[in-house]
Design an enzyme around this catalytic site. Sequence first.
Site, short mmCIF file in Angstrom:
data_model
loop_
_atom_site.label_atom_id
_atom_site.label_comp_id
_atom_site.label_asym_id
_atom_site.label_seq_id
_atom_site.Cartn_x
_atom_site.Cartn_y
_atom_site.Cartn_z
N GLU A 27 0.83 -1.21 0.00
CA GLU A 27 0.00 0.00 0.00
C GLU A 27 0.86 1.25 0.00
OE1 GLU A 27 -3.17 0.01 -1.16
OE2 GLU A 27 -3.54 -1.42 0.45
N ASP A 30 3.19 2.14 -4.84
CA ASP A 30 3.26 2.27 -6.31
C ASP A 30 3.79 3.62 -6.75
OD1 ASP A 30 0.91 3.54 -5.50
OD2 ASP A 30 -0.30 2.76 -7.16
N SER A 121 -13.08 1.77 -7.29
CA SER A 121 -14.18 1.95 -8.24
C SER A 121 -13.82 2.95 -9.33
CB SER A 121 -15.44 2.42 -7.49
OG SER A 121 -15.21 3.64 -6.80
N ASP A 166 -3.78 0.57 -9.27
CA ASP A 166 -5.22 0.31 -9.42
C ASP A 166 -5.57 0.03 -10.87
OD1 ASP A 166 -5.38 0.79 -6.74
OD2 ASP A 166 -6.27 2.78 -6.93
N TYR A 218 -4.09 12.61 0.11
CA TYR A 218 -3.27 11.66 -0.65
C TYR A 218 -2.10 12.40 -1.31
CZ TYR A 218 -2.41 7.82 -4.01
OH TYR A 218 -1.86 6.81 -4.75
#
Length: 376
Positions: A27, A30, A121, A166, A218
Amino acid sequence: MTTFHALYGHQPEGEWAAPGRVNLIGEHTDYNLGFVLPIALAQTVRVQARRRTDGRLRLYSAQGDGSVTELTTEDLAAGTVTGWARYPAAVVMALVEAGHRVGGADLLFDSDVPTGAGLSSSAALECAVAVAYNDLFGLGLGEQELALLAQRAENRFVGVPCGVMDQMASMCCRAGAALYLDTRDLSARQVPLDLAGAGLRLLVIDTRVKHDLADGAYAQLRAGCERAAELLGLPALREVPLTGLEEALTRLPAELRPLVRHVVTEDDRVRQAVALLDAGDPAALGPILTAGHASLRDDYRVSCAETDLAVAAAVAAGAFGARMTGGGFGGSVIALVTADTADAVAGSVTEAFREAGHAEPVIHHAEPASGARKLS
Protein backbone atom coordinates in the site's frame (compact mmCIF):
# COMPACT_ATOMS: atom_id res chain seq x y z
CA MET A 1 -32.75 -0.41 -15.12
CA THR A 2 -33.05 2.05 -18.03
CA THR A 3 -32.05 0.31 -21.26
CA PHE A 4 -29.55 1.71 -23.71
CA HIS A 5 -32.19 1.88 -26.45
CA ALA A 6 -34.69 3.68 -24.21
CA LEU A 7 -32.02 6.20 -23.24
CA TYR A 8 -30.33 6.89 -26.56
CA GLY A 9 -32.71 5.58 -29.24
CA HIS A 10 -30.41 2.92 -30.68
CA GLN A 11 -28.61 -0.26 -29.64
CA PRO A 12 -25.06 -0.36 -28.23
CA GLU A 13 -22.20 -1.77 -30.28
CA GLY A 14 -21.02 -3.82 -27.33
CA GLU A 15 -20.58 -4.11 -23.58
CA TRP A 16 -17.33 -4.07 -21.65
CA ALA A 17 -16.41 -4.60 -18.00
CA ALA A 18 -13.52 -3.70 -15.70
CA PRO A 19 -13.19 -4.92 -12.10
CA GLY A 20 -12.50 -3.29 -8.80
CA ARG A 21 -9.52 -4.60 -6.89
CA VAL A 22 -8.30 -5.64 -3.48
CA ASN A 23 -4.65 -5.10 -2.73
CA LEU A 24 -3.32 -7.98 -0.65
CA ILE A 25 -0.20 -6.06 0.36
CA GLY A 26 1.85 -3.16 -0.99
CA GLU A 27 0.00 0.00 0.00
CA HIS A 28 1.26 3.46 -1.03
CA THR A 29 4.27 1.81 -2.67
CA ASP A 30 3.26 2.27 -6.31
CA TYR A 31 3.94 6.00 -6.51
CA ASN A 32 7.28 5.24 -4.85
CA LEU A 33 8.05 2.85 -7.75
CA GLY A 34 7.86 -0.18 -5.46
CA PHE A 35 6.03 -3.50 -5.41
CA VAL A 36 2.34 -4.36 -5.11
CA LEU A 37 0.25 -7.54 -4.98
CA PRO A 38 -3.40 -6.92 -5.92
CA ILE A 39 -6.21 -9.20 -7.09
CA ALA A 40 -9.18 -8.22 -9.23
CA LEU A 41 -12.67 -8.55 -7.78
CA ALA A 42 -15.73 -10.19 -9.27
CA GLN A 43 -17.48 -6.81 -8.86
CA THR A 44 -17.17 -4.72 -12.02
CA VAL A 45 -18.08 -1.49 -13.73
CA ARG A 46 -19.88 -2.37 -16.96
CA VAL A 47 -20.37 -0.01 -19.88
CA GLN A 48 -22.52 -0.33 -22.97
CA ALA A 49 -21.27 1.95 -25.71
CA ARG A 50 -21.87 3.16 -29.24
CA ARG A 51 -19.74 5.52 -31.29
CA ARG A 52 -21.00 8.91 -32.40
CA THR A 53 -19.87 10.93 -35.41
CA ASP A 54 -20.78 14.40 -34.10
CA GLY A 55 -18.22 14.69 -31.29
CA ARG A 56 -20.82 14.48 -28.53
CA LEU A 57 -20.11 12.42 -25.42
CA ARG A 58 -23.21 11.33 -23.51
CA LEU A 59 -22.81 9.64 -20.12
CA TYR A 60 -25.41 7.93 -17.97
CA SER A 61 -24.96 5.88 -14.78
CA ALA A 62 -27.53 3.48 -13.36
CA GLN A 63 -26.22 4.56 -9.96
CA GLY A 64 -26.54 8.26 -10.75
CA ASP A 65 -29.31 10.82 -10.39
CA GLY A 66 -31.16 9.78 -13.53
CA SER A 67 -29.73 12.50 -15.75
CA VAL A 68 -27.52 12.25 -18.82
CA THR A 69 -24.29 14.27 -18.83
CA GLU A 70 -23.73 15.72 -22.30
CA LEU A 71 -20.32 17.01 -23.41
CA THR A 72 -18.40 17.51 -26.61
CA THR A 73 -14.93 16.12 -27.18
CA GLU A 74 -13.73 19.51 -28.45
CA ASP A 75 -14.65 21.25 -25.20
CA LEU A 76 -13.18 18.70 -22.78
CA ALA A 77 -10.57 20.14 -20.45
CA ALA A 78 -9.34 19.52 -16.92
CA GLY A 79 -11.75 20.90 -14.35
CA THR A 80 -14.69 21.31 -16.73
CA VAL A 81 -16.47 18.11 -15.63
CA THR A 82 -17.50 17.35 -12.06
CA GLY A 83 -18.89 14.40 -10.15
CA TRP A 84 -18.63 10.80 -11.34
CA ALA A 85 -18.64 11.86 -15.01
CA ARG A 86 -15.17 13.37 -14.69
CA TYR A 87 -13.64 9.86 -14.68
CA PRO A 88 -14.92 8.64 -18.06
CA ALA A 89 -14.50 12.13 -19.52
CA ALA A 90 -10.89 12.14 -18.29
CA VAL A 91 -10.14 8.95 -20.23
CA VAL A 92 -11.43 10.52 -23.44
CA MET A 93 -9.37 13.65 -22.70
CA ALA A 94 -6.25 11.52 -22.16
CA LEU A 95 -6.83 9.66 -25.43
CA VAL A 96 -7.21 12.92 -27.34
CA GLU A 97 -4.14 14.41 -25.66
CA ALA A 98 -2.13 11.32 -26.61
CA GLY A 99 -3.01 11.88 -30.26
CA HIS A 100 -5.48 9.05 -30.75
CA ARG A 101 -8.19 9.67 -33.30
CA VAL A 102 -11.28 9.14 -31.20
CA GLY A 103 -14.68 10.77 -31.25
CA GLY A 104 -17.75 10.93 -29.09
CA ALA A 105 -19.90 8.08 -27.85
CA ASP A 106 -23.07 7.20 -26.01
CA LEU A 107 -22.16 5.38 -22.79
CA LEU A 108 -24.37 3.67 -20.21
CA PHE A 109 -22.70 2.53 -16.99
CA ASP A 110 -23.76 0.05 -14.35
CA SER A 111 -21.63 -1.01 -11.39
CA ASP A 112 -21.58 -3.21 -8.33
CA VAL A 113 -18.15 -1.96 -7.15
CA PRO A 114 -18.79 -0.03 -3.92
CA THR A 115 -17.73 3.61 -4.22
CA GLY A 116 -15.45 5.18 -1.63
CA ALA A 117 -14.72 1.76 -0.14
CA GLY A 118 -11.04 1.50 -1.07
CA LEU A 119 -11.81 -1.04 -3.80
CA SER A 120 -10.82 1.22 -6.69
CA SER A 121 -14.18 1.95 -8.24
CA SER A 122 -12.64 4.96 -10.00
CA ALA A 123 -9.97 2.88 -11.75
CA ALA A 124 -12.61 0.33 -12.75
CA LEU A 125 -14.66 3.12 -14.30
CA GLU A 126 -11.63 4.49 -16.15
CA CYS A 127 -10.51 1.09 -17.40
CA ALA A 128 -13.99 0.16 -18.61
CA VAL A 129 -14.00 3.28 -20.80
CA ALA A 130 -10.42 2.69 -21.94
CA VAL A 131 -11.05 -0.89 -23.07
CA ALA A 132 -14.34 0.08 -24.74
CA TYR A 133 -12.76 2.98 -26.66
CA ASN A 134 -9.82 0.76 -27.60
CA ASP A 135 -12.19 -1.65 -29.33
CA LEU A 136 -14.67 0.86 -30.70
CA PHE A 137 -12.04 3.02 -32.37
CA GLY A 138 -9.59 0.24 -33.26
CA LEU A 139 -6.70 1.77 -31.30
CA GLY A 140 -4.81 -1.50 -30.90
CA LEU A 141 -3.44 -0.60 -27.45
CA GLY A 142 -2.22 -3.31 -25.07
CA GLU A 143 -3.28 -3.81 -21.47
CA GLN A 144 -0.33 -1.92 -19.98
CA GLU A 145 -0.78 0.97 -22.40
CA LEU A 146 -4.45 1.23 -21.46
CA ALA A 147 -3.62 1.10 -17.77
CA LEU A 148 -1.08 3.90 -18.12
CA LEU A 149 -3.55 5.95 -20.10
CA ALA A 150 -6.20 5.50 -17.40
CA GLN A 151 -3.69 6.49 -14.74
CA ARG A 152 -2.77 9.61 -16.72
CA ALA A 153 -6.48 10.45 -16.95
CA GLU A 154 -6.80 10.35 -13.17
CA ASN A 155 -3.55 12.24 -12.58
CA ARG A 156 -4.01 15.04 -15.11
CA PHE A 157 -7.73 15.47 -15.51
CA VAL A 158 -9.21 14.29 -12.20
CA GLY A 159 -6.41 15.65 -10.06
CA VAL A 160 -5.48 12.57 -8.00
CA PRO A 161 -1.71 11.86 -8.17
CA CYS A 162 -2.23 8.10 -7.87
CA GLY A 163 0.30 5.47 -8.81
CA VAL A 164 -0.45 2.86 -11.44
CA MET A 165 -1.44 -0.11 -9.28
CA ASP A 166 -5.22 0.31 -9.42
CA GLN A 167 -5.35 0.64 -13.19
CA MET A 168 -2.87 -2.20 -13.75
CA ALA A 169 -4.88 -4.44 -11.45
CA SER A 170 -8.14 -3.62 -13.22
CA MET A 171 -6.61 -4.23 -16.65
CA CYS A 172 -4.13 -7.06 -16.10
CA CYS A 173 -5.24 -9.35 -13.25
CA ARG A 174 -6.21 -12.94 -13.98
CA ALA A 175 -8.67 -15.28 -12.28
CA GLY A 176 -7.03 -17.49 -9.66
CA ALA A 177 -3.93 -15.31 -9.29
CA ALA A 178 -2.51 -12.23 -7.63
CA LEU A 179 -0.59 -9.72 -9.76
CA TYR A 180 3.00 -9.28 -8.55
CA LEU A 181 3.85 -5.94 -10.10
CA ASP A 182 7.05 -3.94 -10.08
CA THR A 183 5.74 -0.43 -10.64
CA ARG A 184 9.13 0.91 -11.71
CA ASP A 185 9.33 -1.04 -14.98
CA LEU A 186 5.82 -2.61 -15.00
CA SER A 187 7.24 -6.11 -15.09
CA ALA A 188 4.54 -8.39 -13.74
CA ARG A 189 3.92 -12.01 -12.84
CA GLN A 190 0.70 -13.85 -12.12
CA VAL A 191 1.17 -15.61 -8.76
CA PRO A 192 -1.26 -18.53 -8.27
CA LEU A 193 -3.72 -17.89 -5.43
CA ASP A 194 -6.25 -20.66 -4.89
CA LEU A 195 -7.91 -19.59 -1.67
CA ALA A 196 -10.78 -22.06 -1.88
CA GLY A 197 -8.40 -24.93 -2.59
CA ALA A 198 -6.50 -24.06 0.57
CA GLY A 199 -9.69 -23.93 2.63
CA LEU A 200 -9.42 -20.16 3.00
CA ARG A 201 -11.54 -17.12 2.42
CA LEU A 202 -10.59 -13.48 2.07
CA LEU A 203 -13.24 -11.36 3.75
CA VAL A 204 -13.69 -7.82 2.49
CA ILE A 205 -15.11 -5.65 5.26
CA ASP A 206 -16.50 -2.37 3.92
CA THR A 207 -16.53 -0.08 6.95
CA ARG A 208 -18.84 2.29 5.05
CA VAL A 209 -16.55 5.18 5.96
CA LYS A 210 -16.32 6.94 2.61
CA HIS A 211 -13.14 8.54 1.38
CA ASP A 212 -12.26 10.87 -1.45
CA LEU A 213 -8.61 10.78 -2.47
CA ALA A 214 -9.08 13.98 -4.44
CA ASP A 215 -9.39 15.98 -1.21
CA GLY A 216 -5.64 16.61 -0.94
CA ALA A 217 -4.50 14.25 1.84
CA TYR A 218 -3.27 11.66 -0.65
CA ALA A 219 -1.33 14.31 -2.56
CA GLN A 220 0.33 15.47 0.66
CA LEU A 221 1.54 11.94 1.41
CA ARG A 222 2.98 11.53 -2.05
CA ALA A 223 4.69 14.92 -1.85
CA GLY A 224 6.25 13.90 1.47
CA CYS A 225 7.64 10.72 -0.06
CA GLU A 226 9.03 12.59 -3.04
CA ARG A 227 10.65 15.13 -0.73
CA ALA A 228 12.27 12.36 1.28
CA ALA A 229 13.65 10.71 -1.85
CA GLU A 230 15.04 14.05 -2.99
CA LEU A 231 16.79 14.58 0.35
CA LEU A 232 18.29 11.10 0.10
CA GLY A 233 19.47 11.76 -3.44
CA LEU A 234 17.34 8.98 -4.89
CA PRO A 235 14.82 8.87 -7.75
CA ALA A 236 12.27 7.14 -5.50
CA LEU A 237 12.00 5.54 -2.07
CA ARG A 238 11.98 2.14 -3.75
CA GLU A 239 15.77 2.56 -3.94
CA VAL A 240 16.23 2.49 -0.14
CA PRO A 241 17.28 -1.06 0.79
CA LEU A 242 15.81 -2.60 3.92
CA THR A 243 19.33 -3.06 5.27
CA GLY A 244 20.01 0.65 4.79
CA LEU A 245 16.75 1.92 6.24
CA GLU A 246 17.98 2.99 9.66
CA GLU A 247 20.92 4.91 8.20
CA ALA A 248 18.61 6.61 5.70
CA LEU A 249 16.23 7.69 8.46
CA THR A 250 19.02 9.52 10.27
CA ARG A 251 19.39 11.78 7.22
CA LEU A 252 15.77 12.90 7.20
CA PRO A 253 13.68 15.35 9.22
CA ALA A 254 11.49 13.69 11.84
CA GLU A 255 8.21 14.26 10.00
CA LEU A 256 9.37 12.29 6.94
CA ARG A 257 10.85 9.28 8.72
CA PRO A 258 7.56 7.42 9.31
CA LEU A 259 6.62 7.70 5.64
CA VAL A 260 9.94 6.25 4.54
CA ARG A 261 9.82 3.49 7.15
CA HIS A 262 6.40 2.40 5.90
CA VAL A 263 7.33 2.37 2.21
CA VAL A 264 10.57 0.44 2.67
CA THR A 265 9.13 -2.16 5.05
CA GLU A 266 5.98 -2.49 2.92
CA ASP A 267 8.03 -3.32 -0.16
CA ASP A 268 9.69 -6.05 1.89
CA ARG A 269 6.31 -7.36 3.01
CA VAL A 270 5.29 -7.73 -0.64
CA ARG A 271 8.39 -9.81 -1.34
CA GLN A 272 7.67 -11.97 1.71
CA ALA A 273 4.07 -12.48 0.62
CA VAL A 274 5.06 -13.56 -2.89
CA ALA A 275 7.58 -16.05 -1.48
CA LEU A 276 4.87 -17.59 0.69
CA LEU A 277 2.44 -17.88 -2.21
CA ASP A 278 5.14 -19.43 -4.39
CA ALA A 279 5.73 -21.93 -1.59
CA GLY A 280 2.01 -22.79 -1.55
CA ASP A 281 1.38 -21.41 1.95
CA PRO A 282 -1.25 -18.65 1.64
CA ALA A 283 -2.40 -19.01 5.27
CA ALA A 284 1.03 -17.72 6.33
CA LEU A 285 0.16 -14.34 4.80
CA GLY A 286 -1.80 -13.48 7.94
CA PRO A 287 0.94 -11.91 10.07
CA ILE A 288 2.19 -9.96 7.05
CA LEU A 289 -1.26 -8.44 6.56
CA THR A 290 -1.52 -7.44 10.22
CA ALA A 291 1.98 -5.95 10.22
CA GLY A 292 1.08 -3.99 7.12
CA HIS A 293 -1.93 -2.52 8.87
CA ALA A 294 0.14 -1.51 11.89
CA SER A 295 2.50 0.32 9.55
CA LEU A 296 -0.38 2.12 7.80
CA ARG A 297 -1.86 3.04 11.18
CA ASP A 298 1.27 4.10 13.05
CA ASP A 299 3.69 5.31 10.38
CA TYR A 300 1.56 6.37 7.42
CA ARG A 301 -1.39 7.39 9.58
CA VAL A 302 -4.09 6.70 7.02
CA SER A 303 -6.31 4.39 9.03
CA CYS A 304 -9.32 5.42 11.12
CA ALA A 305 -11.21 4.14 14.16
CA GLU A 306 -13.46 1.90 12.07
CA THR A 307 -10.67 0.24 10.07
CA ASP A 308 -8.59 -0.26 13.23
CA LEU A 309 -11.58 -1.84 14.97
CA ALA A 310 -12.30 -4.15 12.02
CA VAL A 311 -8.71 -5.41 12.04
CA ALA A 312 -8.61 -5.91 15.80
CA ALA A 313 -11.98 -7.65 15.94
CA ALA A 314 -11.19 -9.96 13.02
CA VAL A 315 -7.84 -11.05 14.48
CA ALA A 316 -9.36 -11.53 17.93
CA ALA A 317 -12.04 -13.75 16.38
CA GLY A 318 -9.48 -16.03 14.77
CA ALA A 319 -8.47 -14.44 11.45
CA PHE A 320 -4.93 -15.30 10.36
CA GLY A 321 -4.41 -11.60 9.75
CA ALA A 322 -6.18 -8.45 8.61
CA ARG A 323 -5.41 -4.99 7.28
CA MET A 324 -6.86 -1.92 5.71
CA THR A 325 -6.74 -2.06 1.90
CA GLY A 326 -6.68 0.92 -0.44
CA GLY A 327 -5.55 4.50 -0.02
CA GLY A 328 -6.96 4.86 3.48
CA PHE A 329 -9.01 7.45 5.37
CA GLY A 330 -11.81 4.89 5.56
CA GLY A 331 -12.76 2.23 3.06
CA SER A 332 -12.34 -1.51 3.48
CA VAL A 333 -10.40 -4.06 5.51
CA ILE A 334 -9.41 -7.51 4.32
CA ALA A 335 -9.23 -10.47 6.69
CA LEU A 336 -7.75 -13.88 5.84
CA VAL A 337 -9.78 -16.64 7.50
CA THR A 338 -10.60 -20.32 7.11
CA ALA A 339 -13.78 -21.16 5.26
CA ASP A 340 -15.10 -22.74 8.47
CA THR A 341 -14.62 -19.58 10.57
CA ALA A 342 -15.62 -16.96 7.97
CA ASP A 343 -19.15 -16.48 9.28
CA ALA A 344 -18.01 -16.31 12.90
CA VAL A 345 -15.33 -13.72 12.13
CA ALA A 346 -17.79 -11.65 10.13
CA GLY A 347 -20.28 -11.84 12.99
CA SER A 348 -17.68 -10.76 15.53
CA VAL A 349 -16.68 -7.73 13.45
CA THR A 350 -20.32 -6.76 13.00
CA GLU A 351 -20.97 -7.06 16.73
CA ALA A 352 -17.89 -4.99 17.54
CA PHE A 353 -19.14 -2.24 15.24
CA ARG A 354 -22.57 -2.36 16.84
CA GLU A 355 -21.11 -2.08 20.34
CA ALA A 356 -18.94 0.88 19.26
CA GLY A 357 -21.93 2.68 17.77
CA HIS A 358 -20.65 2.48 14.19
CA ALA A 359 -22.79 1.79 11.14
CA GLU A 360 -22.97 -1.92 10.37
CA PRO A 361 -20.20 -2.96 7.94
CA VAL A 362 -20.94 -4.69 4.65
CA ILE A 363 -18.98 -7.95 4.47
CA HIS A 364 -18.42 -10.27 1.52
CA HIS A 365 -15.58 -12.47 0.35
CA ALA A 366 -13.22 -12.05 -2.58
CA GLU A 367 -11.81 -14.57 -5.06
CA PRO A 368 -9.18 -13.49 -7.61
CA ALA A 369 -11.09 -12.58 -10.78
CA SER A 370 -10.32 -11.51 -14.36
CA GLY A 371 -9.30 -8.07 -15.54
CA ALA A 372 -11.00 -5.76 -18.05
CA ARG A 373 -12.66 -7.46 -21.00
CA LYS A 374 -15.39 -7.27 -23.62
CA LEU A 375 -18.58 -9.02 -22.57
CA SER A 376 -20.56 -8.90 -25.78
